[in-house]
Design an enzyme around this catalytic site. Structure first.
Site, short mmCIF file in Angstrom:
data_model
loop_
_atom_site.label_atom_id
_atom_site.label_comp_id
_atom_site.label_asym_id
_atom_site.label_seq_id
_atom_site.Cartn_x
_atom_site.Cartn_y
_atom_site.Cartn_z
CE LYS A 261 -3.11 2.66 3.05
NZ LYS A 261 -4.02 2.67 4.28
CG ASP A 266 -5.08 8.22 4.73
OD1 ASP A 266 -6.19 8.59 4.11
OD2 ASP A 266 -5.65 7.00 5.40
CE LYS A 273 -6.46 9.03 8.24
NZ LYS A 273 -7.07 7.79 8.87
CG ASP A 284 -1.79 5.24 4.94
OD1 ASP A 284 -1.62 4.18 5.58
OD2 ASP A 284 -2.98 5.45 4.45
CG ASP A 343 -9.80 7.65 6.76
OD1 ASP A 343 -8.72 7.50 6.02
OD2 ASP A 343 -9.79 7.70 7.98
CD GLU A 345 -6.60 5.46 2.50
OE1 GLU A 345 -7.48 5.46 3.38
OE2 GLU A 345 -5.52 5.05 2.81
NE ARG A 347 -10.79 -1.22 4.11
CZ ARG A 347 -11.44 -1.24 5.35
NH1 ARG A 347 -12.55 -1.97 5.38
NH2 ARG A 347 -10.90 -0.91 6.09
N1 BES Z 1 -4.14 4.37 6.89
C1 BES Z 1 -5.37 4.44 7.78
C2 BES Z 1 -5.14 3.39 8.93
C3 BES Z 1 -4.37 3.85 10.05
C4 BES Z 1 -4.92 4.79 10.94
C5 BES Z 1 -2.92 3.35 10.36
C6 BES Z 1 -4.29 5.07 12.23
C7 BES Z 1 -2.45 3.88 11.38
C8 BES Z 1 -2.87 4.69 12.11
C9 BES Z 1 -6.52 3.70 6.97
O1 BES Z 1 -6.58 4.26 5.75
C10 BES Z 1 -7.64 4.25 7.45
O2 BES Z 1 -8.10 5.40 7.76
N2 BES Z 1 -8.62 3.25 7.96
C11 BES Z 1 -9.78 3.57 8.76
C12 BES Z 1 -10.70 2.56 8.18
C13 BES Z 1 -12.11 2.99 8.66
C14 BES Z 1 -12.73 4.00 7.96
C15 BES Z 1 -13.02 1.72 8.42
C16 BES Z 1 -9.57 3.50 10.15
O3 BES Z 1 -8.60 2.56 10.49
O4 BES Z 1 -10.16 4.20 11.13
ZN ZN Z 2 -4.85 4.87 4.82
MN MN Z 3 -7.46 6.09 5.46
#
Ligand code: BES
Ligand code: ZN
Ligand code: MN
Length: 489
Positions: A261, A266, A273, A284, A343, A345, A347
Site C-alpha cells: 500500500k 492519507d 480525518k 501510510d 478513509d 482507501e 483496501r
Molecule cells: N491509513 C489508515 C489506517 C491507520 C490509521 C493506520 C491510524 C495507522 C494509524 C487507513 O487508511 C484508515 O484510515 N482506516 C480507517 C478505516 C475505517 C474508515 C473503516 C481506520 O482505521 O480508521
Molecule cells: Zn490509509
Molecule cells: Mn484512510
C-alpha cells in the site's frame, strides 16, 4: 558501518585490540568460559553494586586493569534469547554514543545454543547496530552528526565462522532494505510522492539488476482499475502503479508476489480525518516502503526464486473531483464497490493490485499495508496483524517473523466477519462496522485474492513509531525477507 569478524575465544577477550570492547552477557550468571580478567572485573562491579545480570544493565569502564582495549562496556541481557542479545547490544552501543571510540569489538557470552542461533546472532548484531546508528537527515541536515563509531568487529569462535558469515551477509542485506524503507517512510509527503517511490524503485535497476515497469494514470485506466482510480482522483498529485521484478530462477517458476500500500498521504479524503496526528499519515506508504526494502534485500542475497513487487501509490485527498461517500466504482475484478467511507482507501487501491497480481500466476501473494487503526488497538506496536488463506503459509510467515525479531500474529478470517460488508447498491461495501475493523478489512481484500495462495499483513501499528521517537521502523522488511528466502527451493 563497517562490519568485520575476528576469531577470539571467550577466555582471551582481555587481549583483544579495539577502541572499545563490548561484552554482552546472556543469562543470569557469569558464563564459565569467560576470560578470567573480565570475570574478576564483573564480579567486582557486582560487589560494588555497579552491575547486575539484569536486562538493560550496562557498565562502562575506562582503562580497566589487564584489559587491552581502553574502554570496556559490559551489557547484561538478562536472558539468553536472541531478542535480549540484540537489546543488550543496543544498550552497550548507547554507552559509546558521543564518545571517542571509532572501532568496537563485540563478544556475546552466555548465548550458547543451536547452530542457527549463531547465524541469527550475527544477523542481529548488524541489524541492531545499524538501527542504533540510523539518523534521518534528508530534510534536517542539522541533525547531530553520525556517531564516531564506524567499525564493528564481531568476535567469534573459529568453529562458527561459516554460520557467522552467512548471518552477517543476511544482516547487511536486510539492514540496507530497512534503511531504504525508513528513508522512504520518513520523507515528508511533499517529498515522498508516488513519483518518488517510482524513482526509488527505478534506482534498483542499475544497482541491483531489477526490472521495473511504472504505469501512469492512462495505463491504469486502460486496465480498468476503477477502485484505485477513485482514490487517486481527489488529488492533483499523479498516481503511480509500480511493478518490479527480481529474476533468480527460471522464468517458468511461479513467483512470490509482494503487494504494498503506497498512500503517500492519507487525509481521509471527503471522510476527512481529524487534525490530531494527521501528519503521521505520511507514513501510510509503509507497506510500499517495506516491499521495496525487501526487494532490495532479496536482490542482494540472490536466492534462487522469482519475486515480483507491486506498489499502488497515490494520495488520498479531498479535492472537488474527489470520490464521495455513497459513490459506486467498478474494480478491475469487475466487482462493484460502494465507497461508504473514503478513509478506507487502502483496501480500494490494494484490491485492484491483487487482481493485477493474477497475471503472474503467483506461487503466493502477500500484501502489506498500514491498513487499519483497529489493528493498532488490537496488537499495538509489537506484532503486525497477519491473515492467511492456509495454515502452511501462516506458519511460514510466523516463523519468518520470529527469526527476524519482526513478529506477527495471525488473526481469523471467518466468513461471519464479512456480514457487515453487504451493500444494497454494489457487490460489496468498503467498510463494515467499527467492530473487528482489521478483520473486516482483510475480508474485503480476500474477495479479490481468491485465485492464489494469499496472505495479508496489517502493519498499521508496526510500520512507524509516534511520540519523541517518531519515525519509520523499516518493519516488516526483516519478516518479509526471511519469508521470501524460505520460499526458495
Ligand atoms: N491509513 C489508515 C489506517 C491507520 C490509521 C493506520 C491510524 C495507522 C494509524 C487507513 O487508511 C484508515 O484510515 N482506516 C480507517 C478505516 C475505517 C474508515 C473503516 C481506520 O482505521 O480508521
Ligand atoms: Zn490509509
Ligand atoms: Mn484512510
Amino acid at each position: 558501518m563497517d562490519f568485520r569478524t575476528q576469531t577470539a575465544s571467550l577466555d582471551a577477550l582481555a587481549g583483544v585490540t579495539a577502541d572499545a570492547l563490548i561484552v554482552v552477557l546472556g543469562g543470569e550468571a557469569l558464563p564459565a568460559n569467560l576470560d578470567a580478567t573480565l570475570s574478576a572485573l564483573v564480579k567486582d562491579a557486582i560487589k560494588l553494586g555497579d552491575f547486575e545480570f539484569k536486562a538493560g544493565k550496562t557498565l562502562l569502564l575506562q582503562r580497566a586493569a589487564g584489559v587491552k582495549a581502553p574502554r570496556l562496556v559490559l551489557a547484561a541481557a538478562g536472558k539468553s534469547s536472541l531478542k535480549a542479545a540484540r537489546a543488550a547490544l543496543q544498550a552497550a552501543l548507547g554507552q559509546l554514543k558521543g564518545r571517542g571510540a571509532a572501532h568496537a569489538a563485540v563478544a556475546f557470552a552466555g548465548f550458547e545454543g543451536a547452530e542457527e542461533t549463531v547465524e541469527s546472532l550475527a544477523e542481529q548484531f548488524v541489524l541492531g547496530a545499524e538501527d542504533t546508528a540510523y539518523v534521518y537527515r534528508h530534510t534536517k541536515p542539522s541533525a547531530p552528526a553520525a556517531a564516531k563509531l564506524v567499525k564493528l568487529t564481531l568476535l567469534v569462535d573459529k568453529d562458527d565462522a561459516a554460520e557467522v558469515k552467512k548471518g552477517l551477509a543476511r544482516g547487511q542485506a536486510i539492514a540496507a532494505g530497512v534503511e531504504l524503507a525508513r528513508e522512504c517512510a520518513n520523507r515528508p509527503g511533499n517529498y515522498a510522492t508516488p513519483s518518488y517511490l517510482a524513482e526509488q524503485t527505478k534506482a534498483l535497476v542499475k544497482s541491483h539488476g531489477i526490472k521495473v515497469e511504472v504505469l501512469d494514470q492512462k495505463a491504469v485506466e486502460k486496465l480498468g482499475m476503477g477502485s484505485f482510480l477513485a482514490v487517486a482522483r481527489g488529488s492533483d498529485e499523479p498516481l503511480r502503479f509500480i511493478v518490479a521484478r527480481y529474476e533468480g530462477a527460471a522464468k517458468t517458476q511461479a513467483p512470490v508476489v509482494l503487494v504494498g500500500k503506497g498512500i503517500t498521504f492519507d487525509s481521509g479524503g471527503i471522510s476527512l480525518k481529524p487534525g490530531a496526528a494527521m501528519d503521521e499519515m505520511k507514513f501510510d506508504m509503509g507497506g510500499a516502503a517495506s516491499v521495496l526494502g525487501t526487494l532490495r534485500a532479496v536482490a542482494e542475497l540472490k536466492p534462487k526464486l522469482n519475486l515480483v513487487v507491486i506498489i499502488a501509490a497515490c494520495e488520498n485527498m479531498p479535492n472537488g473531483r474527489a470520490v464521495k461517500p455513497g459513490d459506486v466504482v467498478t474494480s478491475m475484478s469487475g466487482q462493484t464497490i460502494e465507497i461508504l467511507n473514503t478513509d478506507a482507501e487502502g483496501r480500494l487501491i490494494l484490491c485492484d493490485a491483487l487482481t493485477y497480481a493474477e497475471r503472474f500466476k503467483p506461487a503466493v501473494v502477500v500484501d502489506v499495508a498500514t491498513l487499519t487503526g483497529a489493528c493498532v488497538i488490537a496488537l499495538g506496536g509489537v506484532r503486525s496483524g497477519m491473515y492467511a488463506s492456509d495454515d502452511e503459509l501462516a506458519a511460514a510467515l510466523t516463523a519468518a517473523g520470529e527469526t527476524a525479531l519482526d513478529p506477527c500474529w495471525r488473526l481469523p478470517l471467518d466468513e461471519e466477519y464479512e456480514e457487515g460488508l453487504k451493500s444494497n447498491f454494489a457487490d460489496v461495501a468498503n467498510v463494515g462496522g467499527r467492530e473487528g475493523g482489521s478483520i473486516t478489512a482483510a475480508k474485503f481484500l480476500q474477495r479479490f485474492a481468491g485465485k492464489y495462495r494469499w496472505a495479508h499483513l496489517d502493519i498499521a501499528g508496526t510500520a512507524w513509531k509516534g511520540g519523541a521517537a517518531k519515525g519509520g521502523t523499516g518493519r516488516p522488511v526483516g519478516l518479509l525477507t526471511h519469508f521470501v528466502l524460505s520460499q526458495a527451493r
